[in-house]
Scaffold this motif. Structure first.
Motif, short mmCIF file in Angstrom:
data_model
loop_
_atom_site.label_atom_id
_atom_site.label_comp_id
_atom_site.label_asym_id
_atom_site.label_seq_id
_atom_site.Cartn_x
_atom_site.Cartn_y
_atom_site.Cartn_z
N GLU A 177 -16.04 -38.60 93.73
CA GLU A 177 -16.83 -38.43 92.67
C GLU A 177 -18.22 -37.35 92.90
N LYS A 203 -16.24 -41.62 87.00
CA LYS A 203 -16.41 -41.78 88.40
C LYS A 203 -17.68 -42.23 88.81
N GLU A 204 -18.76 -41.69 88.28
CA GLU A 204 -20.10 -42.02 88.57
C GLU A 204 -20.42 -43.51 88.25
N SER A 222 -18.62 -45.32 90.93
CA SER A 222 -19.24 -45.00 92.32
C SER A 222 -20.53 -45.99 92.48
#
Length: 609
Positions: free
Chosen positions: A72, A270-271, A274
């Motif tokens: 990411e 993806k953020e 994460s």
């Protein structure tokens, strides 16, 4: 057993979210609260034992989570972002890494008493900063663009390289008893570079081609990318142990710099992953700490921490930035910020376990020493970096400003009123006559489409925290809301509809609410209505509310002649009236309202919807 494990995993997730929320409220990095929660749950209370909870799956799960975090982060690394800083980043992750590792190794040997081999391994592990700590800290510290870009690039790129260096030294340690140790060392280094780099480039390019040519349906983009990250990491690690991190980092960078690849939705997904993984990992790894071991290390550990903060990091930054465009103040802040994170914690735990099994008695000191450095750097820099950046004059201002889509008469009226009250405003419009009129009013402008590629490169958003869609083109307002939502946040994006037709027509012809942003000023307020009020002589007037003259008194006095737009708190914070807001101005608040002139009791002309 299964029920208790399920409860523990759910509790870790909820506690991670709670720590992130507390950090957001108090404006401190979340890592502080995540580490504290892990220590309280693990070594202090004994409620959480990650080794018994996850068993043999602990380190594979940690590795996969770190792979997602690195991918990411690398997906945001566009080469055109660091023009002018390429040499700085290259120096920081090459010879700067060696300098930092060497100085740290010397300190670990002389101050803590580790033998030279373990000291070198510890020095290698301490070269990594990583996105798990850098990116959350940057959100809070908010340094200027040059420092932020250098720190972000260094943190993401150095993670796999530092891990690679640690793997090479580990391989040297376990092979040093036999012959050919140097040859084995070089072969291991070359194999990891070949497999990690080659597989990462190949996977990134193939996935990019599939996305570019629409061979994967949009609803599968996120799942396909996540599965590919897992597969590439596992394949690389199988072919060359410990090369997976390098592979996913190269894959992300390759994908980010390919042309015409729709990575925005993937990046959003993806953020979120994460943030979830970072929260869980810090709690889990902190819960594995042995406080007794940390206490037994002695005062020498604090000396190692001091060397890292005051010698190793500054020396690395000073040598790496010689001749760079960075100013002296920017170099000082860059030298101060270098917290250690998940990679150091995970690698130290893994190698300590393996070396202890091979008979290295001092190997069990690696984990507590590593965590002491992680906690020390995170706590010290989290508490001091923002004030230090402000002291140096290179911190971005708090995002109090507003980007106004449109420079039409309505937008100019709003812009003048806000600027008069001390708020930064930028008006963006493609119609030159509107932009020229805004500049004549002393307002900052951007001449062009606010969602263009040119705006992405040249529209300066430093200090901008909210967007107001005030264009008569409703589609442009919606598009801008979508475009800036990721950077500013969904709660900070507002749009104004062009009309307020019947409910049936609104449902049939209006963009869905989740894409429009928050409705400005009220459900029945449209651009056409504001424009009509303006043509009837309405202007924005301010009123300071008191204990004896509150909001209801103001409403009774003005009735339908006034439309509240904004309110300013006694501390200077701006509140925007919306259809879904619960703004309740109180005493000493300042109310900004669009008010029709009083015509001495004559009936006011009705504004069209």
């Amino acid at each position: 057993m299964n029920e208790s494990a399920l409860f523990a995993i759910a509790a870790i997730g909820l506690l991670g979210v709670a720590c992130q929320w507390v950090a957001w409220r108090v404006k401190l990095p979340a890592i502080l609260f995540l580490l504290l929660a892990g220590i309280l749950l693990g070594p202090v209370t004994g409620w959480l034992d990650p080794d018994s909870l996850f068993g043999d799956l602990l380190f594979p799960l940690v590795s996969l989570a770190v792979a997602v975090i690195l991918f990411e982060g690398s997906l945001t690394l566009r080469l055109d972002e660091i023009r002018g800083l390429e040499r700085v980043v290259r120096n920081l992750v090459s010879f700067g890494l060696v300098i930092s590792g060497t100085v740290t190794a010397l300190a670990a040997h002389w101050l803590v008493g580790l033998d030279w081999q373990l000291a070198a391994l510890f020095g290698a592990m301490m070269t990594v900063t990583g996105p798990t700590v850098i990116i959350p800290m940057l959100r809070t510290v908010r340094p200027n663009a040059a420092v932020a870009k250098a720190l972000r690039w260094e943190g993401i790129v150095i993670d796999p390289l530092g891990a690679l260096l640690a793997v090479v030294i580990y391989e040297f340690i376990i092979s040093s008893q036999g012959t050919g140790a140097v040859g084995h060392l070089l072969a291991t280094f070359a194999l990891i570079l070949l497999i990690g780099g080659g597989l990462g480039m190949l996977a990134g390019h193939l996935l990019g081609l599939l996305l570019r040519h629409y061979l994967i349906p949009e609803y599968l983009h996120n799942v396909a990318t996540l599965s590919t990250v897992f597969a590439v990491f596992a394949a690389a690690d199988h072919l060359a142990p410990e090369s997976g991190l390098l592979a996913v980092t190269v894959m992300g960078m390759w994908l980010a710099n390919m042309k015409r690849i729709p990575v925005e939705a993937i990046l959003d997904f993806k953020e979120s992953l994460s943030v979830f993984f970072i929260s869980g990992l810090f709690i889990i790894l902190a819960a594995r700490l042995d406080l007794g071991q940390m206490l037994r290390i002695g005062w020498g550990a604090l000396g190692v921490l001091a060397v890292l903060q005051l010698v190793s990091r500054p020396l690395k930054v000073w040598l790496s930035t010689l001749g760079s465009p960075l100013t002296g103040r920017e170099r000082v802040l860059l030298a101060w910020i270098g917290p250690r994170g998940i990679i150091a914690a995970a690698v130290s735990a893994l190698f300590a376990l393996r070396l202890t099994e091979l008979g290295y008695a001092d190997a069990n000191r690696l984990v507590p020493l590593t965590f002491l450095v992680i906690i020390g750097t995170v706590v010290l820099q989290s508490l001091t970096a923002r004030p230090f950046a402000r002291f140096l004059g290179i911190a971005e201002p708090e995002p109090r400003g507003l980007l106004l889509v449109g420079a039409n008469p309505v937008a100019r009226m709003v812009g003048r009123a806000l600027q008069k009250r001390g708020f930064q405003v930028i008006l963006a419009d493609s119609y030159w006559e509107h932009v020229k009129a805004a500049r004549m009013d002393g307002l900052s402008t951007y001449y062009g489409n606010p969602v263009s590629e040119h705006a992405d490169r040249h529209l300066d958003l430093i200090g901008i925290g909210r967007l107001l869609g005030l264009s008569p083109q409703g589609d442009l307002n919606v598009l801008a809301a979508q475009y800036y939502r990721r950077e500013l946040g969904q709660q900070s994006v507002y749009t104004l509809p062009t009309s307020s037709d019947s409910e049936q027509r609104r449902h049939k012809h209006t963009v869905a609410a989740e894409f429009r942003g928050r409705p400005l000023f009220g459900a029945d307020v449209s651009y056409r209505k504001l424009q009509s009020l303006l043509s009837q002589g309405a202007e924005i007037r301010t009123t300071t509310l008191t204990d004896s003259f509150g909001l209801e008194d103001w409403r009774k006095q003005h009735g339908a002649r006034a439309l509240p737009l904004f309110a300013i708190t006694p501390k200077g914070a701006l509140r925007i009236f919306t259809a879904d807001s619960e703004t309740r101005p109180g005493s000493d608040w300042t109310l900004l309202a669009l008010t029709l002139p009083d015509k001495g009791g004559e009936q006011e002309a009705a504004a069209p919807p």
